[in-house]
Scaffold this motif. Structure first.
Motif, PDB file in Angstrom:
ATOM      1  N   THR A  76      -6.480  -3.759  -5.804  1.00  0.00           N
ATOM      2  CA  THR A  76      -7.485  -4.562  -5.107  1.00  0.00           C
ATOM      3  C   THR A  76      -6.838  -5.516  -4.101  1.00  0.00           C
ATOM      4  O   THR A  76      -7.272  -5.629  -2.948  1.00  0.00           O
ATOM      5  CB  THR A  76      -8.309  -5.389  -6.130  1.00  0.00           C
ATOM      6  OG1 THR A  76      -8.898  -4.492  -7.062  1.00  0.00           O
ATOM      7  CG2 THR A  76      -9.399  -6.199  -5.447  1.00  0.00           C
ATOM      8  N   ALA A  77      -5.774  -6.188  -4.556  1.00  0.00           N
ATOM      9  CA  ALA A  77      -5.096  -7.157  -3.684  1.00  0.00           C
ATOM     10  C   ALA A  77      -4.446  -6.453  -2.497  1.00  0.00           C
ATOM     11  O   ALA A  77      -4.556  -6.905  -1.352  1.00  0.00           O
ATOM     12  CB  ALA A  77      -4.043  -7.928  -4.486  1.00  0.00           C
ATOM     13  N   ALA A  78      -3.783  -5.337  -2.755  1.00  0.00           N
ATOM     14  CA  ALA A  78      -3.090  -4.630  -1.671  1.00  0.00           C
ATOM     15  C   ALA A  78      -4.101  -4.092  -0.658  1.00  0.00           C
ATOM     16  O   ALA A  78      -3.849  -4.101   0.547  1.00  0.00           O
ATOM     17  CB  ALA A  78      -2.225  -3.500  -2.243  1.00  0.00           C
ATOM     18  N   TYR A  79      -5.256  -3.646  -1.170  1.00  0.00           N
ATOM     19  CA  TYR A  79      -6.291  -3.158  -0.256  1.00  0.00           C
ATOM     20  C   TYR A  79      -6.783  -4.296   0.640  1.00  0.00           C
ATOM     21  O   TYR A  79      -6.898  -4.149   1.858  1.00  0.00           O
ATOM     22  CB  TYR A  79      -7.461  -2.561  -1.047  1.00  0.00           C
ATOM     23  CG  TYR A  79      -8.546  -1.976  -0.170  1.00  0.00           C
ATOM     24  CD1 TYR A  79      -8.421  -0.682   0.337  1.00  0.00           C
ATOM     25  CD2 TYR A  79      -9.687  -2.714   0.161  1.00  0.00           C
ATOM     26  CE1 TYR A  79      -9.405  -0.139   1.157  1.00  0.00           C
ATOM     27  CE2 TYR A  79     -10.671  -2.181   0.970  1.00  0.00           C
ATOM     28  CZ  TYR A  79     -10.535  -0.893   1.468  1.00  0.00           C
ATOM     29  OH  TYR A  79     -11.500  -0.356   2.276  1.00  0.00           O
ATOM     30  N   ALA A  80      -7.055  -5.449   0.023  1.00  0.00           N
ATOM     31  CA  ALA A  80      -7.549  -6.608   0.788  1.00  0.00           C
ATOM     32  C   ALA A  80      -6.530  -7.021   1.849  1.00  0.00           C
ATOM     33  O   ALA A  80      -6.896  -7.304   2.994  1.00  0.00           O
ATOM     34  CB  ALA A  80      -7.850  -7.769  -0.163  1.00  0.00           C
ATOM     35  N   LEU A  81      -5.267  -7.051   1.471  1.00  0.00           N
ATOM     36  CA  LEU A  81      -4.243  -7.450   2.449  1.00  0.00           C
ATOM     37  C   LEU A  81      -4.058  -6.359   3.502  1.00  0.00           C
ATOM     38  O   LEU A  81      -3.815  -6.651   4.671  1.00  0.00           O
ATOM     39  CB  LEU A  81      -2.919  -7.768   1.739  1.00  0.00           C
ATOM     40  CG  LEU A  81      -2.983  -8.986   0.798  1.00  0.00           C
ATOM     41  CD1 LEU A  81      -1.597  -9.300   0.237  1.00  0.00           C
ATOM     42  CD2 LEU A  81      -3.554 -10.216   1.494  1.00  0.00           C
ATOM     43  N   GLY A  82      -4.213  -5.089   3.087  1.00  0.00           N
ATOM     44  CA  GLY A  82      -4.147  -3.994   4.049  1.00  0.00           C
ATOM     45  C   GLY A  82      -5.223  -4.135   5.114  1.00  0.00           C
ATOM     46  O   GLY A  82      -4.995  -3.837   6.288  1.00  0.00           O
ATOM     47  N   GLN A  83      -6.383  -4.624   4.700  1.00  0.00           N
ATOM     48  CA  GLN A  83      -7.463  -4.848   5.677  1.00  0.00           C
ATOM     49  C   GLN A  83      -7.062  -5.892   6.715  1.00  0.00           C
ATOM     50  O   GLN A  83      -7.438  -5.781   7.879  1.00  0.00           O
ATOM     51  CB  GLN A  83      -8.738  -5.306   4.958  1.00  0.00           C
ATOM     52  CG  GLN A  83      -9.410  -4.187   4.168  1.00  0.00           C
ATOM     53  CD  GLN A  83     -10.764  -4.633   3.670  1.00  0.00           C
ATOM     54  OE1 GLN A  83     -10.852  -5.547   2.860  1.00  0.00           O
ATOM     55  NE2 GLN A  83     -11.820  -4.006   4.164  1.00  0.00           N
ATOM     56  N   LEU A  84      -6.323  -6.895   6.283  1.00  0.00           N
ATOM     57  CA  LEU A  84      -5.839  -7.907   7.237  1.00  0.00           C
ATOM     58  C   LEU A  84      -4.759  -7.321   8.138  1.00  0.00           C
ATOM     59  O   LEU A  84      -4.680  -7.642   9.320  1.00  0.00           O
ATOM     60  CB  LEU A  84      -5.297  -9.129   6.486  1.00  0.00           C
ATOM     61  CG  LEU A  84      -6.326  -9.935   5.692  1.00  0.00           C
ATOM     62  CD1 LEU A  84      -5.645 -11.095   4.960  1.00  0.00           C
ATOM     63  CD2 LEU A  84      -7.412 -10.466   6.613  1.00  0.00           C
ATOM     64  N   VAL A  85      -3.943  -6.437   7.552  1.00  0.00           N
ATOM     65  CA  VAL A  85      -2.920  -5.751   8.359  1.00  0.00           C
ATOM     66  C   VAL A  85      -3.618  -4.918   9.443  1.00  0.00           C
ATOM     67  O   VAL A  85      -3.254  -4.964  10.622  1.00  0.00           O
ATOM     68  CB  VAL A  85      -2.017  -4.866   7.485  1.00  0.00           C
ATOM     69  CG1 VAL A  85      -1.080  -4.024   8.360  1.00  0.00           C
ATOM     70  CG2 VAL A  85      -1.198  -5.714   6.502  1.00  0.00           C
ATOM     71  N   GLY A  86      -4.665  -4.188   9.020  1.00  0.00           N
ATOM     72  CA  GLY A  86      -5.404  -3.347   9.960  1.00  0.00           C
ATOM     73  C   GLY A  86      -6.060  -4.159  11.068  1.00  0.00           C
ATOM     74  O   GLY A  86      -6.200  -3.694  12.190  1.00  0.00           O
ATOM     75  N   ALA A  87      -6.441  -5.400  10.735  1.00  0.00           N
ATOM     76  CA  ALA A  87      -7.070  -6.278  11.726  1.00  0.00           C
ATOM     77  C   ALA A  87      -6.015  -7.031  12.543  1.00  0.00           C
ATOM     78  O   ALA A  87      -6.366  -7.920  13.316  1.00  0.00           O
ATOM     79  CB  ALA A  87      -8.000  -7.270  11.025  1.00  0.00           C
ATOM     80  N   ARG A  88      -4.775  -6.670  12.357  1.00  0.00           N
ATOM     81  CA  ARG A  88      -3.641  -7.299  13.066  1.00  0.00           C
ATOM     82  C   ARG A  88      -3.548  -8.795  12.804  1.00  0.00           C
ATOM     83  O   ARG A  88      -3.161  -9.581  13.667  1.00  0.00           O
ATOM     84  CB  ARG A  88      -3.746  -7.051  14.581  1.00  0.00           C
ATOM     85  CG  ARG A  88      -3.658  -5.580  14.939  1.00  0.00           C
ATOM     86  CD  ARG A  88      -3.798  -5.359  16.421  1.00  0.00           C
ATOM     87  NE  ARG A  88      -3.768  -3.934  16.732  1.00  0.00           N
ATOM     88  CZ  ARG A  88      -2.635  -3.256  16.896  1.00  0.00           C
ATOM     89  NH1 ARG A  88      -1.478  -3.846  16.776  1.00  0.00           N
ATOM     90  NH2 ARG A  88      -2.681  -1.969  17.179  1.00  0.00           N
ATOM     91  N   LEU A  89      -3.921  -9.172  11.608  1.00  0.00           N
ATOM     92  CA  LEU A  89      -3.835 -10.588  11.242  1.00  0.00           C
ATOM     93  C   LEU A  89      -2.640 -10.849  10.348  1.00  0.00           C
ATOM     94  O   LEU A  89      -2.300 -11.989  10.050  1.00  0.00           O
ATOM     95  CB  LEU A  89      -5.102 -11.010  10.489  1.00  0.00           C
ATOM     96  CG  LEU A  89      -6.364 -10.974  11.320  1.00  0.00           C
ATOM     97  CD1 LEU A  89      -7.586 -11.149  10.435  1.00  0.00           C
ATOM     98  CD2 LEU A  89      -6.307 -12.073  12.368  1.00  0.00           C
ATOM     99  N   LEU A  90      -2.027  -9.769   9.895  1.00  0.00           N
ATOM    100  CA  LEU A  90      -0.975  -9.928   8.894  1.00  0.00           C
ATOM    101  C   LEU A  90       0.053  -8.825   9.113  1.00  0.00           C
ATOM    102  O   LEU A  90      -0.310  -7.682   9.391  1.00  0.00           O
ATOM    103  CB  LEU A  90      -1.607  -9.812   7.490  1.00  0.00           C
ATOM    104  CG  LEU A  90      -0.692  -9.952   6.284  1.00  0.00           C
ATOM    105  CD1 LEU A  90      -0.056 -11.342   6.252  1.00  0.00           C
ATOM    106  CD2 LEU A  90      -1.476  -9.705   5.001  1.00  0.00           C
ATOM    107  N   ASP A  91       1.313  -9.206   8.990  1.00  0.00           N
ATOM    108  CA  ASP A  91       2.381  -8.230   9.120  1.00  0.00           C
ATOM    109  C   ASP A  91       2.497  -7.420   7.818  1.00  0.00           C
ATOM    110  O   ASP A  91       2.462  -7.969   6.720  1.00  0.00           O
ATOM    111  CB  ASP A  91       3.692  -8.960   9.397  1.00  0.00           C
ATOM    112  CG  ASP A  91       4.826  -7.987   9.635  1.00  0.00           C
ATOM    113  OD1 ASP A  91       5.033  -7.632  10.800  1.00  0.00           O
ATOM    114  OD2 ASP A  91       5.471  -7.574   8.662  1.00  0.00           O
ATOM    115  N   LYS A  92       2.608  -6.107   7.966  1.00  0.00           N
ATOM    116  CA  LYS A  92       2.612  -5.245   6.789  1.00  0.00           C
ATOM    117  C   LYS A  92       3.839  -5.482   5.907  1.00  0.00           C
ATOM    118  O   LYS A  92       3.738  -5.484   4.678  1.00  0.00           O
ATOM    119  CB  LYS A  92       2.556  -3.779   7.229  1.00  0.00           C
ATOM    120  CG  LYS A  92       2.201  -2.834   6.084  1.00  0.00           C
ATOM    121  CD  LYS A  92       1.996  -1.423   6.610  1.00  0.00           C
ATOM    122  CE  LYS A  92       1.515  -0.494   5.518  1.00  0.00           C
ATOM    123  NZ  LYS A  92       1.262   0.856   6.048  1.00  0.00           N
TER     124      LYS A  92
END
Ligand SMILES: [Zn+2]
Length: 310
Positions: free
Chosen positions: A243-259
């Protein structure tokens, strides 16, 4: 030096090895050089018959070898953190001729505040010059080299290719001492990220993107997700992690977070479970869920604080 001092250093070497730390003898009263030849004076015999071997590759946790070597002289004790699965954050003092300003320890605390990361108490030593060295275990799957004045002007890091002297080692100007014998949690993700030395831009054909410090919004999301992961009870860890990795992946996809940052933080959170045997499976869950989230980017309104109009 008395035999009592030699025996004391032998005990230090054995104690470090007992912590799983690979040690190597350093010439007495020095922090350099190792009791070993350099590559340019390699005799090409013994351990070097095939090719020159380094102190790092020879560093050992074997009590018999240690007892034999330290029986011969009061060697200081070098620990090779990379080989031992640890990372040392080395905070130096300012030199007498430097203008006034923060020392390495203050720089590190300031950096922690800016990055929004914790700076957990951990096993800490002091150096004869008054610096301090923080020793953190490295989360599984992370490999860190050493850096000089990279994460801050007076902060070096010692991973692969580097070493640090164990407490009890002595120089003419004083001794290395143990300030804190608490074993800390694994190296926090923000500090992993800060310790990664990227190749200089334009030096290779590949485009090496610098890892951006996350925005306050993204950093807060990372902390919240990772706290949930770290605190998940054993029956719910897989679900919590995905769940956490998916949520953070969504931020990565939105270019808000470095993978890479997200991955390192998630790995650090998983390391809090202290079940290294499942590290490979956990890494797989992280990768799969990060990628899935990345494919479904989070849509965020400006009010939530991503990018303000200039
Ligand atoms: Zn050699």
């Amino acid at each position: 030096m008395s035999d009592a001092q030699r025996a004391a250093l032998e005990r230090v070497a054995l104690a470090m090895a007992g912590r799983g730390w690979a040690v190597f003898p350093i010439m007495p009263n020095r922090k350099w050089p190792p009791a070993w030849h350099r590559k340019d004076t390699c005799p090409g015999r013994g351990p070097c018959a095939a090719e020159h071997v380094t102190p790092e590759s020879l560093a050992t946790t074997d009590p018999e070898t240690i007892t034999r070597v330290w029986a011969t002289a009061p060697y200081n004790v070098a620990v090779f953190p990379g080989k031992s699965g640890w990372h040392v954050i080395d905070c130096d003092v300012r030199k007498p001729d430097e203008p006034a300003g923060p020392d390495g320890w203050e720089e590190l605390q300031a950096l922690a505040a800016v990055r929004g990361g914790p700076l957990p108490y951990t096993w800490t030593t002091s150096t004869p010059s008054g610096g301090r060295q923080l020793w953190y275990p490295v989360p599984p799957g992370v490999r860190l080299g050493s850096t000089v004045k990279w994460i801050a002007g007076h902060v070096d890091t010692r991973g692969w290719g580097g070493y640090a002297l164990a407490p009890g080692s002595v120089r003419e100007d004083g001794a290395y001492e143990l300030l804190d014998d608490t074993d800390g949690p694994p190296l926090p993700g923000w500090l992993i990220q800060a310790s990664v030395k990227l190749p200089p831009a334009g030096n290779s054909g590949r485009t090496e993107k610098a890892v951006a410090a996350p925005s306050a919004y993204a950093a807060k999301a990372v902390r919240a997700e990772c706290d949930r992961v770290a605190a998940a009870p054993s029956g719910q860890r897989n679900k919590a992690l995905s769940t956490a990795a998916y949520a953070l992946g969504q931020l990565v996809g939105a270019r808000l977070l470095d993978k890479d940052y997200a991955r390192a933080e998630l790995r650090a959170a998983v390391a809090a479970w202290n079940t290294p045997d499942s590290a490979v499976k956990d890494d797989g869950v992280i990768e799969t869920a990060l990628a899935a989230g990345e494919g479904n980017p989070r849509r965020i309104t400006p009010r939530q604080g991503t990018r303000r109009a200039a």
